[in-house]
Scaffold this active site. Structure first.
Site, PDB file in Angstrom:
ATOM      1  N   ASP A  92     -11.847 -10.567 -63.198  1.00 58.65           N
ATOM      2  CA  ASP A  92     -10.303 -10.948 -63.799  1.00 58.65           C
ATOM      3  C   ASP A  92     -10.128 -10.274 -64.932  1.00 58.65           C
ATOM      4  OD1 ASP A  92      -8.153 -12.232 -63.768  1.00 58.65           O
ATOM      5  OD2 ASP A  92      -8.953 -14.227 -63.899  1.00 58.65           O
ATOM      6  N   ASP A 103      -0.491 -14.357 -60.223  1.00 56.76           N
ATOM      7  CA  ASP A 103      -0.767 -15.516 -59.589  1.00 56.76           C
ATOM      8  C   ASP A 103       0.001 -16.260 -58.699  1.00 56.76           C
ATOM      9  OD1 ASP A 103      -3.250 -14.821 -60.884  1.00 56.76           O
ATOM     10  OD2 ASP A 103      -3.051 -16.866 -62.299  1.00 56.76           O
TER      11      ASP A 103
END
EC number: 3.2.1.22
Length: 396
Positions: free
Chosen positions: A161, A216
């Site tokens: 991430d 996302d």
């Protein structure tokens, strides 16, 4: 003599630089050639449904469900732990540590369990000082150590991430973990998750096996369709070993209708996106299983030609998506993004066929075949639904 000496030194210097560039370039491409991701990855990830509410029992039960449901037999192999699996502090040796309250047996034991089921275990870290949950350390500055830790645990997949990144470009941070994984002694799938901020499709193919192209996903129609469009922009960069990633599947999480989930799964399959299930496998209903287990749709995603399908026609809310498959076949989706039923037509010239081609059209959701279709393919499509086909040319 002075001129000759200078010339020889210049040639030697140039040769050294060139060989170094070649070596660096070769190394940067070695991870892409690690033998992984020849087709898009398939599996499960914990984040969409559970977020930080995870523990080793859940991961084991999910692995069990992946096998008992039959999903593993049709290609779903990765069981991926997302954020929140570790303690906030590293140990005295500077290594990451599994959270004692939720993963008391440790990650190595969990890896052994998942492997015993014929599956692969994935894990999560971050190219920053902390992960996105801020509950555990990131791997920035610890790439080599963490990669070796993951390898020692038997990890098969790393989602990496982009939070708490100190403002440094991902182009500087992500190659460090790529090289660390390359040197770890284990083949580990490398999934870059920098949310598409610096157009990773243009540079990440030499670094990892997949890269997020978007932010996302959320479990709703608006989010899913927006992400499908954003990911489509980068279709030409996908190839075996390196894939665009529009984020994980929301199928089965309850925020969309059956028709919307069918569209979601179909577009992801055509776009050669990773098929990473995001629902609770232990309690999925029959409809969810039927969507996720459609072998004909999955075959489009896993087709060995490895060319990402894309949007080829848009008339208001009515769209045609298409892409080539092996054996000179074509995959087609007629997608109705509107609120009323409508007829949608794909003409041969729009989807890469010759005007004289006669095809058999296989409906991948109805599991039926229409023979001798000429010049175009049309269907009545319900609101927010789609029709998906593979077209096979008939021999003259």
């Amino acid at each position: 003599m002075v001129l000759l000496s200078f010339s020889l030194r210049f040639i030697a210097f140039t040769l050294t630089i060139t060989l170094t560039q070649i070596a660096d370039g070769f190394q940067s491409r070695m991870l892409m050639n690690n033998g992984l991701a020849l087709s898009p990855q398939m599996g499960w990830n914990s984040w969409n449904h559970f977020q930080c509410n995870i523990n080793e029992t859940l991961i084991k039960q999910t692995a069990d469900a992946m096998v008992s449901s039959g999903l593993s037999a049709i290609g779903y192999k990765y069981i991926n732990i997302d954020d929140c699996w570790g303690e906030l502090k590293r140990d005295s040796q500077g290594s990451l540590v599994a959270k004692a309250s939720t993963f008391p047996s440790g990650i190595k034991a969990l890896s052994d369990y998942v492997h015993s089921k014929g599956l692969k275990l994935g894990i999560y870290s971050d190219a920053g000082t902390l992960t996105c949950s801020q509950t555990m350390p990131g791997s920035l500055g610890h790439e080599e150590q963490d990669a070796k830790t993951f390898a020692s645990w038997g990890i098969d997949y790393l989602k990496y991430d982009n939070c708490e990144n100190t403002g440094t470009s991902p182009r500087e941070r992500y190659p460090k973990m790529s090289k660390a994984l390359l040197n770890s002694g284990r083949s580990i799938f490398f999934s870059l998750c920098e949310w598409g901020q610096e157009d990773p499709a243009t540079w990440a193919g030499d670094i990892g096996n997949s890269w997020r192209t978007t932010g996302d996903i959320q479990d709703n129609w608006k989010s899913m369709t927006l992400i499908a469009d954003q990911n489509d922009r980068w279709a030409s960069y996908a190839r075996p070993g390196s894939w665009n990633d529009p984020d994980m599947l929301e199928v089965g999480n309850g925020g969309m209708t059956k028709e919307e989930y069918m569209s979601h799964f179909s577009i992801w399959a055509l776009a050669k996106a990773p098929l990473l299930i995001g629902c609770d496998l232990r309690s999925m209903d029959k409809v969810t299983f039927e969507l996720l287990s459609n072998k004909e749709v999955i075959a489009v995603n896993q087709d060995k030609l490895g060319i990402q399908g894309k949007k080829v026609k848009k008339e208001g809310d009515l769209e045609v998506w298409a892409g080539p498959l092996s054996k000179k076949r074509v995959a087609v989706i007629l997608w109705n993004r509107g609120s009323a039923s409508a007829n949608i037509t794909a003409r041969w010239a729009e989807i890469g066929l010759n005007s004289s081609d006669i095809v058999n059209a296989r409906d991948l959701w109805e599991h039926s075949t229409y023979s001798c279709v000429k010049k175009q393919l049309s269907a009545l499509v319900e609101p927010h639904a789609c029709k998906m086909y593979t077209l096979t040319r008939r021999k003259a």
